[in-house]
Design an enzyme around this catalytic site. Sequence first.
Site, PDB file in Angstrom:
ATOM      1  N   VAL A 200       0.837  -1.209   0.000  1.00  0.00           N
ATOM      2  CA  VAL A 200       0.000   0.000   0.000  1.00  0.00           C
ATOM      3  C   VAL A 200       0.871   1.258   0.000  1.00  0.00           C
ATOM      4  CG1 VAL A 200      -1.852   1.237   1.181  1.00  0.00           C
ATOM      5  CG2 VAL A 200      -1.811  -1.270   1.224  1.00  0.00           C
TER       6      VAL A 200
ATOM      7  N   LYS B 126      -7.048  -2.257   9.788  1.00  0.00           N
ATOM      8  CA  LYS B 126      -8.318  -2.745  10.379  1.00  0.00           C
ATOM      9  C   LYS B 126      -8.096  -3.388  11.735  1.00  0.00           C
ATOM     10  CE  LYS B 126      -7.075  -6.188   7.470  1.00  0.00           C
ATOM     11  NZ  LYS B 126      -6.715  -6.115   6.133  1.00  0.00           N
TER      12      LYS B 126
ATOM     13  N   GLY C 246     -10.788  -2.278   1.146  1.00  0.00           N
ATOM     14  CA  GLY C 246      -9.728  -1.682   0.312  1.00  0.00           C
ATOM     15  C   GLY C 246     -10.138  -0.477  -0.497  1.00  0.00           C
TER      16      GLY C 246
ATOM     17  N   GLU D 154      -2.786 -16.235   1.532  1.00  0.00           N
ATOM     18  CA  GLU D 154      -1.471 -16.315   2.189  1.00  0.00           C
ATOM     19  C   GLU D 154      -1.104 -17.785   2.384  1.00  0.00           C
ATOM     20  OE1 GLU D 154       0.161 -13.587   3.599  1.00  0.00           O
ATOM     21  OE2 GLU D 154      -1.389 -12.127   3.059  1.00  0.00           O
TER      22      GLU D 154
ATOM     23  N   ASP E  83     -10.219 -11.792   9.671  1.00  0.00           N
ATOM     24  CA  ASP E  83     -10.083 -10.547   8.904  1.00  0.00           C
ATOM     25  C   ASP E  83     -11.465  -9.912   8.707  1.00  0.00           C
ATOM     26  OD1 ASP E  83      -8.484  -8.862   6.721  1.00  0.00           O
ATOM     27  OD2 ASP E  83     -10.321  -9.571   5.770  1.00  0.00           O
TER      28      ASP E  83
ATOM     29  N   LYS F 230     -13.279  -6.229  10.181  1.00  0.00           N
ATOM     30  CA  LYS F 230     -13.979  -5.262   9.319  1.00  0.00           C
ATOM     31  C   LYS F 230     -15.432  -5.099   9.767  1.00  0.00           C
ATOM     32  CE  LYS F 230     -10.894  -6.292   5.490  1.00  0.00           C
ATOM     33  NZ  LYS F 230     -10.650  -7.260   4.405  1.00  0.00           N
TER      34      LYS F 230
END
Length: 430
Positions: free
Chosen positions: A18, A109, A138, A194, A205, A209
């Site tokens: 990023v 996050k 994103g 991953e 994850d 969020k």
Amino acid sequence: MAVADGVVRVGVLGCGHVGSALVRMVFEHGDLIEARTGVRLEIGRVAVHNLSRERDVPLPADRFTNDAESVVLDPDIDLVVEVIGGIEPARGLITAALAKGKPVVTANKELLANVGKELFEVANANGVDLLFEASVAGGIPIMRPLRESLAGDRIRRVLGIVNGTTNYILSSMSESGVSFQTALAEAQTLGYAERDPTADVEGFDAAAKAAIIATIAFDARVVAGDVYREGIVDVSDTDIASARDLGFVVKLLAIAEEEDGQIGVRVHPAMVPITHPLASVNGSFNALFIEADAAGELMFYGRGAGGDPTASAVIGDVVDAASNLVHARRGASLGPLERKPIRPIDEVESSFYLAVEVDDEPGVLAKIADRFGRHGVSIQSMQQHGLGGDARITFITHRAREADLRATINEIRELDEVRRVGSVLRVVGD
Ligand SMILES: NC(=O)c1ccc[n+]([C@@H]2O[C@H](COP(=O)([O-])OP(=O)(O)OC[C@H]3O[C@@H](n4cnc5c(N)ncnc54)[C@H](OP(=O)(O)O)[C@@H]3O)[C@@H](O)[C@H]2O)c1
């Protein structure tokens, strides 16, 4: 703190996927941003972990440091972007920047879903922006619509596909009929998952969020630990095929809703009718479906991850915060977040799909139907498929409480004719 010359010097903490995309974008779009907003952005300094790593960014080596705190405290840095990730040192660095009156933009996050409240309080106390558009989905603008565009409306529910890895896996199971393990291996080969996929496939994850979405949609203090969570590891290719036969697709949903003063917030695989807009969100794409009193139904769709899409969301926040600095406006943080009661999962109501494998004998169906009836769970539809001497019966229930469904399943499991109660999936969006 205001900047006198209209130039805002940005300190970037982290220059990975990023951070590097952000630096390139500021170079490529700097003139356009200035023409649109009157703000000139400059990348002042960049903090990294490993100074000797090659970086594809148009910056001289002397702008890099491995001392992130020195960037935050540098009097020439007006605004800080945190794209390191994780809790520490991000938490300490952001707190220090805010305490110095410097606005902060973050994509983190994990940090916000765990200690967001404390950071918002520091931002409020110092009257500076703490913006975090990129932390959920994103590149999809969703925080600003929830916070600003819908500020005068009442949001009832947000349904989100907020994890690209799991959506890729479920889409590929659905399109090719492959198992979870095969789809996961393919996602890993293609770089969508991953090597350790736990955070994605177990729903951690998406839960972070979901906590942020619930916080913003309902002005409530919701943390990752409040989110009921189930991942997708137990979703089988048979479930996906059955769902298709019944007119549904299986999606990992993050759900945030407010009803009777209680917040419901959960992440789990769900059967979504194929006619629902979320059903056509495939591959690694993300989408958020909002139900609001006045605006009705809205859907936001796009790339939920990747350096460039995420940097696009970060830069939107940077421009916003920089513009506040240039015009000496007080920054926008969240107001005081109320601690609203979280609805226990046992109290949540939905329709359910469940698959039961039984001995194919007369009377078994009546026994199962009786167990549903004992707990007030009514059956909406049912299908039976023969499997030699066995049969597989799938049920879709009308809306029922989780606790009642669970009690029903426990009793069905005890029947002699029942070999196995397979997957149980909630039906959402019907
Ligand atoms: N990637 C995405 O698609 C995406 C999407 C949405 C949100 N996000 C969020 O954006 C953030 C960044 O993600 P990313 O994918 O860009 O991560 P990344 O590629 O792993 O980059 C992390 C960067 O932080 C640097 N770093 C690590 N420890 C540091 C320290 N102590 N001081 C200074 N720099 C340090 C690393 O330096 P080195 O380069 O020297 O190792 C690296 O440049 C995370 O919060 C993530 O959750 C990412």
